[in-house]
Design an enzyme around this catalytic site. Structure first.
Site, PDB file in Angstrom:
ATOM      1  N   ASP A  13       0.848  -1.190   0.000  1.00  0.00           N
ATOM      2  CA  ASP A  13       0.000   0.000   0.000  1.00  0.00           C
ATOM      3  C   ASP A  13       0.880   1.236   0.000  1.00  0.00           C
ATOM      4  O   ASP A  13       2.017   1.204   0.484  1.00  0.00           O
ATOM      5  CB  ASP A  13      -0.926   0.022   1.224  1.00  0.00           C
ATOM      6  CG  ASP A  13      -2.103   0.981   1.055  1.00  0.00           C
ATOM      7  OD1 ASP A  13      -2.393   1.391  -0.095  1.00  0.00           O
ATOM      8  OD2 ASP A  13      -2.725   1.328   2.063  1.00  0.00           O
ATOM      9  N   GLY A  14       0.346   2.301  -0.550  1.00  0.00           N
ATOM     10  CA  GLY A  14       1.013   3.594  -0.546  1.00  0.00           C
ATOM     11  C   GLY A  14       0.103   4.625   0.097  1.00  0.00           C
ATOM     12  O   GLY A  14      -1.118   4.460   0.113  1.00  0.00           O
ATOM     13  N   GLU A  51       2.389   3.825  -4.227  1.00  0.00           N
ATOM     14  CA  GLU A  51       1.818   2.509  -4.537  1.00  0.00           C
ATOM     15  C   GLU A  51       2.817   1.687  -5.365  1.00  0.00           C
ATOM     16  O   GLU A  51       3.049   0.513  -5.089  1.00  0.00           O
ATOM     17  CB  GLU A  51       0.496   2.658  -5.301  1.00  0.00           C
ATOM     18  CG  GLU A  51      -0.614   3.348  -4.539  1.00  0.00           C
ATOM     19  CD  GLU A  51      -1.327   2.466  -3.518  1.00  0.00           C
ATOM     20  OE1 GLU A  51      -0.958   1.282  -3.341  1.00  0.00           O
ATOM     21  OE2 GLU A  51      -2.260   2.982  -2.876  1.00  0.00           O
ATOM     22  N   ASP A  73      -4.338  -2.342  -3.242  1.00  0.00           N
ATOM     23  CA  ASP A  73      -5.642  -1.683  -3.389  1.00  0.00           C
ATOM     24  C   ASP A  73      -5.594  -0.621  -4.490  1.00  0.00           C
ATOM     25  O   ASP A  73      -6.493   0.187  -4.620  1.00  0.00           O
ATOM     26  CB  ASP A  73      -6.130  -1.094  -2.068  1.00  0.00           C
ATOM     27  CG  ASP A  73      -5.195  -0.058  -1.476  1.00  0.00           C
ATOM     28  OD1 ASP A  73      -4.253   0.393  -2.163  1.00  0.00           O
ATOM     29  OD2 ASP A  73      -5.405   0.316  -0.312  1.00  0.00           O
ATOM     30  N   HIS A 128      -9.271  -0.400   2.938  1.00  0.00           N
ATOM     31  CA  HIS A 128     -10.057  -0.038   4.123  1.00  0.00           C
ATOM     32  C   HIS A 128     -11.335  -0.872   4.240  1.00  0.00           C
ATOM     33  O   HIS A 128     -12.387  -0.362   4.613  1.00  0.00           O
ATOM     34  CB  HIS A 128     -10.383   1.461   4.123  1.00  0.00           C
ATOM     35  CG  HIS A 128      -9.173   2.310   3.905  1.00  0.00           C
ATOM     36  ND1 HIS A 128      -8.198   2.473   4.871  1.00  0.00           N
ATOM     37  CD2 HIS A 128      -8.754   3.009   2.827  1.00  0.00           C
ATOM     38  CE1 HIS A 128      -7.244   3.252   4.396  1.00  0.00           C
ATOM     39  NE2 HIS A 128      -7.551   3.590   3.161  1.00  0.00           N
ATOM     40  N   ASP A 138      -1.373  -0.274   5.143  1.00  0.00           N
ATOM     41  CA  ASP A 138      -1.815   1.113   5.241  1.00  0.00           C
ATOM     42  C   ASP A 138      -1.225   1.769   6.485  1.00  0.00           C
ATOM     43  O   ASP A 138      -0.723   2.897   6.415  1.00  0.00           O
ATOM     44  CB  ASP A 138      -3.343   1.177   5.268  1.00  0.00           C
ATOM     45  CG  ASP A 138      -3.855   2.601   5.331  1.00  0.00           C
ATOM     46  OD1 ASP A 138      -3.649   3.357   4.361  1.00  0.00           O
ATOM     47  OD2 ASP A 138      -4.438   2.971   6.366  1.00  0.00           O
TER      48      ASP A 138
END
Length: 157
Positions: A13-14, A51, A73, A128, A138
């Site tokens: 994740d970024g 990302e 994501d 999320h 995250d």
């Protein structure tokens, strides 16, 4: 497929506070019973760059050619990788079409090279939404973006 090729699962994740702004990435690498968590951050960057950086850094950790299931994501990454967009941009001298430049060619170049080395299956996971590993990535990314001594993202223009 090479016999005895390791099977690895990577979550990435970024995060970016502002876009552009300070950013970070988070990675969870799972291999058998082993678990590795990584993160890093930059003073001024974009969410898409973070990302991409997460995926690149995750794949760079692999010592051997591996079979990788990579969860992100980021539709940007999944679509560009699975629909052939990134390879098309590369073939067109990093242009999306006759007028528009592809964004982040420095990172896409690295990612495509790593995808040539490893057998990578990109899978999208809704951010999320309670996926434990995505949520951990995250957390790592946000925390990394908030560090005081952040690196420079020399590829960001």
């Amino acid at each position: 497929m090479i016999e005895n090729q390791p099977e690895i699962t990577i979550y990435t994740d970024g995060a970016c506070s502002g876009n552009p702004g300070p950013g970070g990435y988070g990675i969870v690498i799972l291999s058998g019973k082993q678990r590795q968590e990584l993160s890093g951050g930059y003073q001024l960057t974009t969410n898409n760059r973070m990302e991409l950086m997460a995926v690149i850094v995750g794949l760079e950790q692999l010592e051997f050619t591996s079979i990788v299931t990579l969860y992100t994501d980021s539709k940007y990454i999944v679509d560009a990788a699975t629909k052939g967009w990134a390879k098309r941009w590369q073939a067109n001298d990093w242009k999306r079409n006759k007028k528009d430049k592809a964004m982040n060619p420095d990172l896409w170049e690295k990612l495509l090279d790593l995808c040539d080395k490893h057998q990578v299956e990109f899978s999208w996971v809704r951010g999320h939404s309670g996926n434990i590993e995505n949520e951990r990535c995250d957390e790592l990314a946000v925390k990394a973006s908030q560090q005081l001594d952040l690196d420079l993202d020399y590829g960001y223009k």
